[in-house]
Design a protein around this motif. Structure first.
Motif, PDB file in Angstrom:
ATOM      1  N   ILE A  98       0.848  -1.182   0.000  1.00  0.00           N
ATOM      2  CA  ILE A  98       0.000   0.000   0.000  1.00  0.00           C
ATOM      3  C   ILE A  98       0.887   1.236   0.000  1.00  0.00           C
ATOM      4  O   ILE A  98       1.901   1.285   0.712  1.00  0.00           O
ATOM      5  N   LEU A  99       0.524   2.212  -0.818  1.00  0.00           N
ATOM      6  CA  LEU A  99       1.218   3.496  -0.828  1.00  0.00           C
ATOM      7  C   LEU A  99       0.311   4.579  -0.255  1.00  0.00           C
ATOM      8  O   LEU A  99      -0.904   4.557  -0.464  1.00  0.00           O
ATOM      9  N   TYR A 100       0.936   5.521   0.443  1.00  0.00           N
ATOM     10  CA  TYR A 100       0.233   6.671   1.004  1.00  0.00           C
ATOM     11  C   TYR A 100       0.744   7.951   0.349  1.00  0.00           C
ATOM     12  O   TYR A 100       1.600   7.909  -0.544  1.00  0.00           O
ATOM     13  N   SER A 101       0.234   9.087   0.800  1.00  0.00           N
ATOM     14  CA  SER A 101       0.613  10.372   0.196  1.00  0.00           C
ATOM     15  C   SER A 101       2.114  10.599   0.223  1.00  0.00           C
ATOM     16  O   SER A 101       2.687  11.139  -0.731  1.00  0.00           O
ATOM     17  N   ASN A 102       2.757  10.180   1.315  1.00  0.00           N
ATOM     18  CA  ASN A 102       4.200  10.408   1.421  1.00  0.00           C
ATOM     19  C   ASN A 102       5.021   9.458   0.548  1.00  0.00           C
ATOM     20  O   ASN A 102       6.238   9.574   0.483  1.00  0.00           O
ATOM     21  N   ASN A 103       4.352   8.516  -0.123  1.00  0.00           N
ATOM     22  CA  ASN A 103       5.025   7.634  -1.082  1.00  0.00           C
ATOM     23  C   ASN A 103       4.845   8.103  -2.525  1.00  0.00           C
ATOM     24  O   ASN A 103       5.410   7.510  -3.444  1.00  0.00           O
ATOM     25  N   VAL A 104       4.031   9.138  -2.710  1.00  0.00           N
ATOM     26  CA  VAL A 104       3.675   9.583  -4.056  1.00  0.00           C
ATOM     27  C   VAL A 104       4.410  10.869  -4.383  1.00  0.00           C
ATOM     28  O   VAL A 104       4.333  11.847  -3.624  1.00  0.00           O
ATOM     29  N   SER A 105       5.137  10.871  -5.506  1.00  0.00           N
ATOM     30  CA  SER A 105       5.821  12.080  -5.974  1.00  0.00           C
ATOM     31  C   SER A 105       5.053  12.615  -7.175  1.00  0.00           C
ATOM     32  O   SER A 105       3.829  12.740  -7.110  1.00  0.00           O
ATOM     33  N   ASP A 106       5.734  12.918  -8.250  1.00  0.00           N
ATOM     34  CA  ASP A 106       5.020  13.307  -9.464  1.00  0.00           C
ATOM     35  C   ASP A 106       4.587  12.048 -10.210  1.00  0.00           C
ATOM     36  O   ASP A 106       4.863  10.927  -9.780  1.00  0.00           O
ATOM     37  N   LEU A 107       3.891  12.243 -11.323  1.00  0.00           N
ATOM     38  CA  LEU A 107       3.341  11.097 -12.046  1.00  0.00           C
ATOM     39  C   LEU A 107       4.434  10.137 -12.502  1.00  0.00           C
ATOM     40  O   LEU A 107       4.354   8.927 -12.289  1.00  0.00           O
ATOM     41  N   GLN A 108       5.463  10.696 -13.108  1.00  0.00           N
ATOM     42  CA  GLN A 108       6.557   9.854 -13.612  1.00  0.00           C
ATOM     43  C   GLN A 108       7.215   9.084 -12.480  1.00  0.00           C
ATOM     44  O   GLN A 108       7.481   7.880 -12.581  1.00  0.00           O
ATOM     45  N   GLY A 109       7.478   9.771 -11.356  1.00  0.00           N
ATOM     46  CA  GLY A 109       8.137   9.124 -10.231  1.00  0.00           C
ATOM     47  C   GLY A 109       7.281   8.038  -9.599  1.00  0.00           C
ATOM     48  O   GLY A 109       7.784   6.984  -9.209  1.00  0.00           O
ATOM     49  N   THR A 110       5.974   8.300  -9.503  1.00  0.00           N
ATOM     50  CA  THR A 110       5.074   7.305  -8.919  1.00  0.00           C
ATOM     51  C   THR A 110       4.980   6.070  -9.788  1.00  0.00           C
ATOM     52  O   THR A 110       5.011   4.933  -9.295  1.00  0.00           O
ATOM     53  N   VAL A 111       4.873   6.280 -11.090  1.00  0.00           N
ATOM     54  CA  VAL A 111       4.838   5.154 -12.025  1.00  0.00           C
ATOM     55  C   VAL A 111       6.098   4.298 -11.881  1.00  0.00           C
ATOM     56  O   VAL A 111       6.039   3.060 -11.825  1.00  0.00           O
ATOM     57  N   GLN A 112       7.244   4.952 -11.785  1.00  0.00           N
ATOM     58  CA  GLN A 112       8.504   4.218 -11.671  1.00  0.00           C
ATOM     59  C   GLN A 112       8.610   3.484 -10.342  1.00  0.00           C
ATOM     60  O   GLN A 112       9.140   2.366 -10.276  1.00  0.00           O
ATOM     61  N   PHE A 113       8.110   4.091  -9.268  1.00  0.00           N
ATOM     62  CA  PHE A 113       8.151   3.457  -7.950  1.00  0.00           C
ATOM     63  C   PHE A 113       7.283   2.197  -7.929  1.00  0.00           C
ATOM     64  O   PHE A 113       7.713   1.127  -7.468  1.00  0.00           O
ATOM     65  N   VAL A 114       6.063   2.325  -8.432  1.00  0.00           N
ATOM     66  CA  VAL A 114       5.173   1.168  -8.479  1.00  0.00           C
ATOM     67  C   VAL A 114       5.789   0.054  -9.327  1.00  0.00           C
ATOM     68  O   VAL A 114       5.767  -1.128  -8.952  1.00  0.00           O
ATOM     69  N   LYS A 115       6.360   0.432 -10.446  1.00  0.00           N
ATOM     70  CA  LYS A 115       6.987  -0.551 -11.332  1.00  0.00           C
ATOM     71  C   LYS A 115       8.160  -1.242 -10.640  1.00  0.00           C
ATOM     72  O   LYS A 115       8.336  -2.468 -10.744  1.00  0.00           O
ATOM     73  N   ALA A 116       8.965  -0.477  -9.897  1.00  0.00           N
ATOM     74  CA  ALA A 116      10.114  -1.049  -9.208  1.00  0.00           C
ATOM     75  C   ALA A 116       9.681  -2.039  -8.126  1.00  0.00           C
ATOM     76  O   ALA A 116      10.316  -3.083  -7.928  1.00  0.00           O
ATOM     77  N   LEU A 117       8.598  -1.722  -7.421  1.00  0.00           N
ATOM     78  CA  LEU A 117       8.092  -2.633  -6.401  1.00  0.00           C
ATOM     79  C   LEU A 117       7.633  -3.955  -7.029  1.00  0.00           C
ATOM     80  O   LEU A 117       7.901  -5.037  -6.501  1.00  0.00           O
ATOM     81  N   LYS A 118       6.960  -3.854  -8.157  1.00  0.00           N
ATOM     82  CA  LYS A 118       6.531  -5.073  -8.855  1.00  0.00           C
ATOM     83  C   LYS A 118       7.733  -5.878  -9.339  1.00  0.00           C
ATOM     84  O   LYS A 118       7.754  -7.113  -9.240  1.00  0.00           O
ATOM     85  N   GLN A 119       8.740  -5.196  -9.837  1.00  0.00           N
ATOM     86  CA  GLN A 119       9.935  -5.898 -10.316  1.00  0.00           C
ATOM     87  C   GLN A 119      10.663  -6.592  -9.164  1.00  0.00           C
ATOM     88  O   GLN A 119      11.240  -7.666  -9.351  1.00  0.00           O
ATOM     89  N   ALA A 120      10.614  -5.984  -7.980  1.00  0.00           N
ATOM     90  CA  ALA A 120      11.259  -6.598  -6.820  1.00  0.00           C
ATOM     91  C   ALA A 120      10.578  -7.903  -6.417  1.00  0.00           C
ATOM     92  O   ALA A 120      11.165  -8.727  -5.703  1.00  0.00           O
ATOM     93  N   ASN A 121       9.348  -8.090  -6.876  1.00  0.00           N
ATOM     94  CA  ASN A 121       8.584  -9.288  -6.546  1.00  0.00           C
ATOM     95  C   ASN A 121       8.834 -10.442  -7.523  1.00  0.00           C
ATOM     96  O   ASN A 121       8.200 -11.490  -7.433  1.00  0.00           O
ATOM     97  N   ALA A 122       9.769 -10.264  -8.448  1.00  0.00           N
ATOM     98  CA  ALA A 122       9.988 -11.249  -9.518  1.00  0.00           C
ATOM     99  C   ALA A 122      10.345 -12.636  -8.979  1.00  0.00           C
ATOM    100  O   ALA A 122      10.033 -13.649  -9.605  1.00  0.00           O
ATOM    101  N   GLY A 123      10.970 -12.700  -7.815  1.00  0.00           N
ATOM    102  CA  GLY A 123      11.362 -13.990  -7.265  1.00  0.00           C
ATOM    103  C   GLY A 123      10.252 -14.730  -6.554  1.00  0.00           C
ATOM    104  O   GLY A 123      10.445 -15.863  -6.112  1.00  0.00           O
TER     105      GLY A 123
END
Length: 418
Positions: A98-123
């Motif tokens: 779960i992400l909250y307001s303090n985890n959200v930056s601009d649109l590009q940054g938020t998209v990249q953060f969410v993507k990175a979290l999903k990639q970390a789950n690859a294993g």
């Protein structure tokens, strides 16, 4: 600078609860039944052949650690993937973030953060629930590039189910644009106490029937775009005078009183096969004098799962909230809520707490406090829901920020014109 995200898929083709899932669906089979029997005819001989349930097959390949991890939905720090989050995903194998307001930056940054979290789950063998509280109004977590969506109360004043359904679709499109797949909405609390410090305009109004009608419409809007809705906060947070983020509210209502008001929207949601229900940290002494709803076998097991016959996923409200943290030990809470019938334990603000929940559940299975078959019940529901919505960690964000903002603006004008 204009930010444009190209469409990677058509949201109108996303699965809804009426869609036949690729890997099995909750309510179709269970871990105990295993699958459906089909007949193959060979002349006069008919031989029954058991069709294996894909969800059960998948669970059979999972370790107990992987199963327990699916029952945890955890928060993270900052706006970029860090070592602690990476470690938590790898070691506790959490089923969602779960992400909250303090985890959200601009649109590009938020998209990249969410993507990175999903990639970390690859294993891990199961994709993540990527979740957020995006209600509109005061509870809004989206990047600043997206136009704001008014509160439920603003939509409630219109009494329009069509506008509420469009609201759900717009909220879903915001999530799809940023990479999320779960929204902790709609709020189905009836705003029956004008002194309530935490619900207020987050509710569609003071009429239970109106909250039910507009809340269900919003829920349908979310699911029609392929975002998983989570209704909240069962059995009802609208008549509290204490904010459960700060301490434990007490509501001295009888079961009959709750059925005539607070339960009405949730019963309607269950009738509409709602995907997930969040349970509140509120003590109802006339139902259970010892444990708040989120830990109560009476409220979750007997009432929600029993009397209302709810078969879907049950999620606790955040276990790091004051209502729990000030009054209970987290290891006891972990065992109590699972025994009560919860499937997912939400813990938002502490890596250490996520690990404690993980370790406690593992130990409880090893020492027999909780049976592995009980864990399997929850994991089956969780995997079925993820399969039902075809969740994958490599799903790219979809949508166009300019088109979405135009549609939000047009919808806001309709709301204001009512």
């Amino acid at each position: 600078m204009m930010i444009l995200l190209l469409i990677a898929g058509c949201s109108s083709q996303a699965p809804s609860p009426s869609t036949t899932p690729n890997q099995g669906e909750a309510g179709t089979t269970t871990p105990e039944t295993g699958g459906n029997s089909i007949n193959h005819s060979n002349g006069d001989n008919v031989t029954p052949i058991e069709e294996e349930d894909p969800i059960t097959l998948k669970m059979g390949k999972m370790s107990i650690e992987e199963k327990v991890g699916q029952m945890i939905l955890a928060g993270v720090d900052g706006t970029e993937l860090d070592a602690r989050a990476t470690q938590m995903i790898a070691e506790q194998k959490v089923g969602g973030i779960i992400l909250y307001s303090n985890n959200v930056s601009d649109l590009q940054g938020t998209v990249q953060f969410v993507k990175a979290l999903k990639q970390a789950n690859a294993g891990n063998p199961v994709p993540l629930f990527m979740s957020v509280d995006q209600e509109g109004g005061q509870v809004s977590r989206m990047p600043k590039e997206l136009l704001s969506i008014p509160s439920n109360a603003s939509v409630g004043k219109t009494k329009s189910a069509d506008l509420a359904e469009t609201m759900g679709k717009l909220l879903a499109r915001e999530l799809l644009l940023t990479g999320f797949n779960v929204n902790f909405a709609p709020v189905l609390d009836v705003n029956s106490n004008p002194n309530n410090p935490v619900i207020g305009d987050r509710s569609f109004g003071s009429s239970a029937n109106q909250v039910a009608e507009l809340g269900i419409a919003e829920m349908k809007g979310l699911r029609s775009e392929g975002v998983i809705p989570v209704v909240k906060h069962f059995p009802g947070h609208g008549d509290t005078s204490v904010d459960s983020h700060l301490d434990l509210p007490v509501v001295n209502k009888s079961l009959d009183q709750l059925k005539k008001l607070e339960w009405i929207p949730f019963a309607a949601a269950v009738q509409e096969d709602v995907e997930a229900v969040m349970v509140a940290h509120i003590l109802f002494p006339k139902l259970d004098p010892d444990k708040p709803a989120s830990l109560s076998e009476v409220i979750i097991g007997q009432h929600l799962r029993g009397e209302l016959n709810y078969q879907g996923v049950v999620i606790t409200d955040d276990l790091s909230m004051g209502a729990i943290e000030k009054n209970f030990e987290l290891n006891d809470v972990t065992i109590d809520t699972v025994k009560a019938g919860s499937d997912i334990l939400l813990v938002a603000h502490s890596y250490d707490s996520a690990k404690l929940i993980f370790d406690t559940l593992l130990q409880s299975v090893k020492d027999g406090t909780i049976s592995e078959s009980r864990i399997d019940e929850s994991v089956y529901r969780i995997l079925s829901l993820k399969s039902r919505y075809n969740l994958v960690d490599n799903q790219e964000p979809t949508g166009n920020v300019q088109d979405l903002n135009k549609d939000i603006e047009a919808w806001r004008k309709q709301v204001n014109a009512q």
